[in-house]
Scaffold this motif. Structure first.
Motif, short mmCIF file in Angstrom:
data_model
loop_
_atom_site.label_atom_id
_atom_site.label_comp_id
_atom_site.label_asym_id
_atom_site.label_seq_id
_atom_site.Cartn_x
_atom_site.Cartn_y
_atom_site.Cartn_z
N ILE A 623 4.60 2.50 7.15
CA ILE A 623 5.31 3.68 6.61
C ILE A 623 5.00 3.84 5.12
O ILE A 623 4.74 4.95 4.64
N ILE A 624 5.00 2.71 4.38
CA ILE A 624 4.73 2.76 2.93
C ILE A 624 3.32 3.27 2.67
O ILE A 624 3.11 4.15 1.82
N GLN A 625 2.33 2.72 3.42
CA GLN A 625 0.93 3.12 3.22
C GLN A 625 0.70 4.59 3.54
O GLN A 625 0.03 5.32 2.80
N SER A 626 1.27 5.05 4.70
CA SER A 626 1.08 6.46 5.08
C SER A 626 1.77 7.39 4.09
O SER A 626 1.25 8.46 3.75
N SER A 627 2.96 6.97 3.59
CA SER A 627 3.68 7.80 2.61
C SER A 627 2.90 7.88 1.30
O SER A 627 2.79 8.95 0.69
N LYS A 628 2.34 6.74 0.86
CA LYS A 628 1.57 6.73 -0.39
C LYS A 628 0.30 7.57 -0.26
O LYS A 628 -0.10 8.26 -1.20
N ALA A 629 -0.33 7.51 0.94
CA ALA A 629 -1.54 8.32 1.17
C ALA A 629 -1.20 9.81 1.10
O ALA A 629 -1.96 10.61 0.53
N GLU A 630 -0.04 10.18 1.69
CA GLU A 630 0.38 11.59 1.65
C GLU A 630 0.71 12.01 0.23
O GLU A 630 0.39 13.14 -0.18
#
Length: 647
Positions: A623-630
């Motif tokens: 969740i953290i990685q996908s949020s940071k990518a977005e």
């Protein structure tokens, strides 16, 4: 500053639990929407917060100096005073202060005052202090404030000496809202404030609340209004409350994501539980593997099992179908005049509707929108002109007042009497789709709530299978969920639709064309409500520009055309700039939401219970990685837009 906190509040009606463990916080300039099904307890919670109803347990904490203003649903202002006199009551203290100022001025105008220097000095100081206080509290602008609010709430054409007792129920409700807005409480609590407001008045109220200095807590079924005004949503469902940041559309997205995420976690855990149980069952009895099986059993016992995520509560479920197709030409109104008792409210109406179109009829209250619909379905006579229905057109009409649904029949009989060839099971199935189940179908029609009557009227309309639906305010009395079901059913409807609605969100989803009704006829706009507003504003700006052009003897038609082209080009550039600014605001809000998610998950990763659970660590890191990518992607878009704005 925290203005109000609700902590672990519980409310029962008799033995029935209505609200349980409710937590809610209101801070300065919060714009909070309270949403949920009809009967979920939203209005009850507002009444408890406003001090109009008691609660059974829990606390409501509020500083003494914080004021609360509350407007209940359909609260009309009852008074023997005139409109102006009633509004002035809000500023009684300022009026007394003004009288005191005038009194001091009279004393100071007396020549003998100069003989007593001490008294003169004291009066001067008192006058100076009182004048500063009067100014700070809005003493020099309260009459302008009254006029501004009355104008915004569509009372501009009224004589302010009109007695309130002579007004209609809807006008009294608008005045009650106006009086409350003028009091400017620290927390403004509004229960369905959009009832009885036309679209122009709604737009004014949105702008007013956006700039309101205090906090606002609202219950409303108007989704467009909520999207424009609120920055937090609290959902009341199954006696509990959940908080979401952002406007109504953001809440819907977050809720869907949350359900999908929780369902994935639940399904993953269920798979793991099934594997452990299977291993235990196969290996517990075997001497060579019994210790491993016992170890798995202990692991299973230690697991904190998730409950299956609860989806939305039961929704109405219906769709509109047709018996047969109409011809391509569905309706033609030529030079029509409509009104009551021979008195026209709108003239020169020309409207052409073809098969498959979905047309929204808009215009101010009293302009004749419902009158035109009633005239088309022959409930009222056409005063002048011609109305022609096309080949094979069958009309289905939904009346906003549901005047026909006031009988002593039961719900079951109301529908069954119109379709006696259907079996009781078939009729009950239809009613069940509209949320009438069990003993609900035996309720007398006249005792139904507004929402229940609306659903019953829609069930009758669905059974008719007409190919041309004429709908007058079909979303009135429906909760947010029922509105969405109705929208989806009309989007899939294979026939033609003509409707009147003040629900701009509904118009945007349904309309392929907007027809604006005025005293002098009907103007057509190809597109939804937002497009209609955009074109209207463009026309107003162009008309203002043309009026401001001073005619000159030397100016030529060519110069005039060049100036006009230049104006339109400049206007298009400004429109593009506004769009970019709106997108920047949307990106900033989304990035704020994503950053909050990242912060929350990173904090959870520091929790010993979490970082010892390998699967949760993986899930939170994802969740953290996908949020940071977005966030990174949004940041790039934000930088590009900022660069374009600076260029």
């Amino acid at each position: 500053m925290i203005l109000l906190q609700v902590h672990q509040l519980t409310k029962l009606f008799g033995a029935e639990l209505i609200l349980s463990n409710i937590k809610l916080e209101v801070q300065t300039r919060d714009r909070i929407a309270l949403v949920g099904r009809n009967g979920a307890g939203k209005s009850t919670l507002l009444k408890i917060i406003a001090g109009h109803m008691s609660h059974d347990s829990g606390e409501i904490m509020k500083p003494k100096e914080v004021s609360i203003g509350y407007l209940a649903q359909n609260t009309g202002l009852e008074s023997s005073l005139s409109i102006w006199e009633e509004m002035l009551l809000v500023f009684k203290d300022l009026q007394e202060m003004e009288k005191e100022l005038r009194s001091i001025e009279q004393s100071m105008a007396d020549p003998s005052i100069y003989e007593d220097e001490e008294r003169y000095s004291r009066l001067l100081k008192e006058y100076d202090q009182l004048q500063v206080k009067f100014k700070d509290q809005g003493g020099y602008q309260f009459e302008a404030d009254i006029r501004s609010v009355l104008h915004g709430l569509n009372f501009a054409s009224f004589d302010y000496d009109t007695k309130i007792s002579a007004l209609s129920g809807g006008q009294k409700t608008r005045l009650a809202l106006g009086k409350l807005l003028l009091t400017k409480p620290d927390i403004l609590i509004l229960d369905e404030p959009t009832n009885h407001l036309d679209i122009d008045t709604l737009s004014w109220l949105e702008q007013y609340l956006q700039g309101y200095p205090g906090a606002v807590l609202i219950v409303s079924h108007d989704r467009y209004f909520l999207d424009k005004v609120v920055n937090q949503v609290y959902e009341v469902s199954r006696k509990k409350i959940s908080k979401y940041k952002g406007n109504y559309s953001s809440y819907l997205d977050q809720k869907a994501d949350e359900y999908e995420r929780n369902m994935k976690q639940y399904e993953k855990q269920q798979e793991e539980v099934a594997k452990l149980q299977d291993f235990i069952q196969k290996n517990l009895a075997r001497a060579s593997t019994t210790k491993r099986a016992q170890s798995r059993r202990k692991q299973l016992d230690r697991m904190e099992l998730m409950d299956k995520p609860l989806g939305d509560e039961k929704s109405a479920s219906f769709h509109f179908d047709i018996e047969r197709q109409s011809g391509n030409e569905v309706l033609q109104v030529t030079d029509g005049s409509v009104g009551y008792n021979g008195q026209a409210v709108s003239n020169g109406i020309n409207v052409r509707i073809t098969k498959g179109e979905s047309i929204a009829l808009v215009g101010p209250n009293g302009i004749g929108k419902s009158t035109l619909l009633k005239t088309i379905v022959e409930r009222l006579p056409l005063l002048r002109g011609n109305i022609h229905l096309g080949t094979n057109v069958s009309l289905g009409y939904y009346d906003q007042e549901q005047a026909e649904l006031s009988s002593n029949k039961t719900v079951l009989s109301e529908l069954w009497d119109e379709y006696p060839m259907k079996t009781e099971k078939e009729i009950r199935t239809v009613l069940g789709n509209f949320l009438f189940s069990g003993d609900d179908v035996l309720k007398p029609v006249h005792a139904l709530s507004g929402g229940e009557k609306a659903r019953l009227a829609l069930s009758k309309l669905m059974m008719q299978r007409c190919n041309f639906l004429i709908l007058d305010e079909p979303t009135n009395h429906l909760d947010l969920d029922s509105k969405e079901v109705l929208e989806n059913s009309l989007i899939d409807y294979p026939g033609t639709i003509l409707f009147v609605s003040h629900d701009r969100y509904f118009i945007n989803r349904i309309a392929t064309k907007v027809v604006e009704l005025s005293e002098d006829g009907a103007q057509e706009y190809l597109g939804d409500y937002d497009y209609f507003i955009e074109k209207k504003n463009e026309m107003i700006e162009l008309a203002e520009w043309e009026n401001n052009q001073s005619p000159s003897a030397a100016s030529t038609a060519q110069e005039s055309s060049t100036d006009k082209q230049s104006f339109l080009k400049d206007k298009e550039a400004k429109k593009l700039e506004r769009q970019r600014k709106r997108r920047i605001e949307e990106i900033e809000e989304k990035m704020e939401e994503l950053e909050a998610i990242v912060a929350e998950k990173e904090e959870l990763l520091c929790d010993p219970e979490v970082f010892q659970d390998h699967e949760k660590v993986m899930e939170y890191n994802e969740i953290i990685q996908s949020s940071k990518a977005e966030i990174e992607s949004l940041m790039e878009e934000w930088a590009e837009l900022e660069e374009l704005l600076q260029a």
